[in-house]
Design an enzyme around this catalytic site. Structure first.
Site, PDB file in Angstrom:
ATOM      1  CE1 TYR A  14      -3.972   2.167   1.245  1.00  0.00           C
ATOM      2  CE2 TYR A  14      -2.285   3.442   2.267  1.00  0.00           C
ATOM      3  CZ  TYR A  14      -3.755   3.262   1.719  1.00  0.00           C
ATOM      4  OH  TYR A  14      -4.578   4.137   1.658  1.00  0.00           O
ATOM      5  CE  LYS A  53      -5.188   1.197  -2.558  1.00  0.00           C
ATOM      6  NZ  LYS A  53      -4.928   2.605  -2.040  1.00  0.00           N
TER       7      LYS A  53
END
Length: 297
Positions: free
Chosen positions: A131, A159
């Protein structure tokens, strides 16, 4: 599960706790729409405002409501000890992947972050998604650090927070990162404003806020981009410019989407943990007008 549309639903909550019925309905809607995966307890899901027990319960509800759609949940926490406990509990309830943000209070350095992913990757049995969102974690990854982390066991997707708006610059950005990571690790764009340009530039996934509430709208953009119809993906995304303008006006997507969920009756007011609040007054009327005019679904 790290390709296509990964829809990130809200976790409706108030000071009494999580609205389990509302959350379950949101996840069931995503499963009915046939999104490619569900990202529960991301930033849109308010993971940072929930206790460990609440997060485990929400993960369980998501898995139960998602049917055959794979569920990924965030295991971000300040201490590696707690990250590992969250990972263990999430795996026990049947999640198919884990989303790991480098959460911090004290500023982290690159070696701190690499050590976090190294430790977690050695202690889990399901895939990990990295993330990268400096807007919430206040840590900025370099592509070189992504490359090191992507070599670790179980790391399967990154991501990224967005791409340049110019298509040729977006393509250069994605290709640079692609050149530093293994071929099996996918790149997923977040920041809904950048979704179409990111997928047109080579991102294999869209980690989507609006997909968690309006999955059909997000799926149309995703399917067009990943089928190679860049023109149609761009057209559909540009149609949503009034929504993107609201995101900028109100400091991001979270409050806007939470307000939209209340307006559409998906959640009850209040649906955010204090001191966070959904948007009221003229701003609320603006949001209602935009989501109705765009016929989001």
């Amino acid at each position: 599960m790290f390709t296509g549309l990964s829809a990130f639903p809200l976790t409706p909550m108030n000071e009494q706790g999580v609205d389990e019925n509302a959350f379950t309905r949101l996840v069931e809607q995503l499963a009915t729409a046939h999104v490619d995966s569900i990202g529960a307890l991301g930033s849109t899901g308010g993971y940072a405002y929930l206790s460990r027990a609440e997060r485990t319960r929400v993960a369980q509800l998501a898995v139960e409501a998602a049917g055959n759609v794979p569920v990924m949940v965030s295991i971000g926490s300040l201490r590696t000890r707690d990250v590992l406990l969250l990972a263990e509990e999430a795996q026990k309830v049947g999640v198919k992947a884990l989303l790991l943000p480098p959460v911090s209070y004290q500023k982290l350095c690159a070696e701190d972050v690499f050590s976090l992913y190294e430790t977690v990757s050695a202690n889990v049995s399901v895939p990990l998604c990295v993330y990268d969102n400096p807007g919430t974690t206040h840590f900025e990854f370099t592509d070189e650090l992504h490359g090191r982390i992507a070599e670790l066991a179980h790391v399967s997707s990154i991501k990224i927070p967005g791409v340049p708006e110019a298509p040729h610059l977006a393509k250069e950005r994605v290709e640079r990162l692609r050149g530093l990571i293994p071929s099996h690790v996918t790149i997923g764009v977040s920041g809904d404003v950048f979704a179409a340009v990111g997928m047109n530039a080579g991102c294999e996934a869209w980690y989507s806020v609006i997909g968690g509430l309006f999955p059909n709208t997000a799926l149309a953009i995703t399917r067009a981009a990943l089928s190679g119809d860049a023109h149609e993906a761009t057209r559909l995304a540009e149609r949503l410019k009034p929504l993107w303008a609201l995101f900028r006006q109100f400091g991001g997507s979270f409050r806007v989407v939470a307000t939209a969920a209340e307006l559409r009756g998906f959640t009850q007011h209040p649906s955010l943990p204090l001191p966070l609040r959904t948007i009221s007054g003229e701003g609320r009327k603006q949001i209602a007008a935009v989501i109705d005019a765009l016929e989001l679904s």
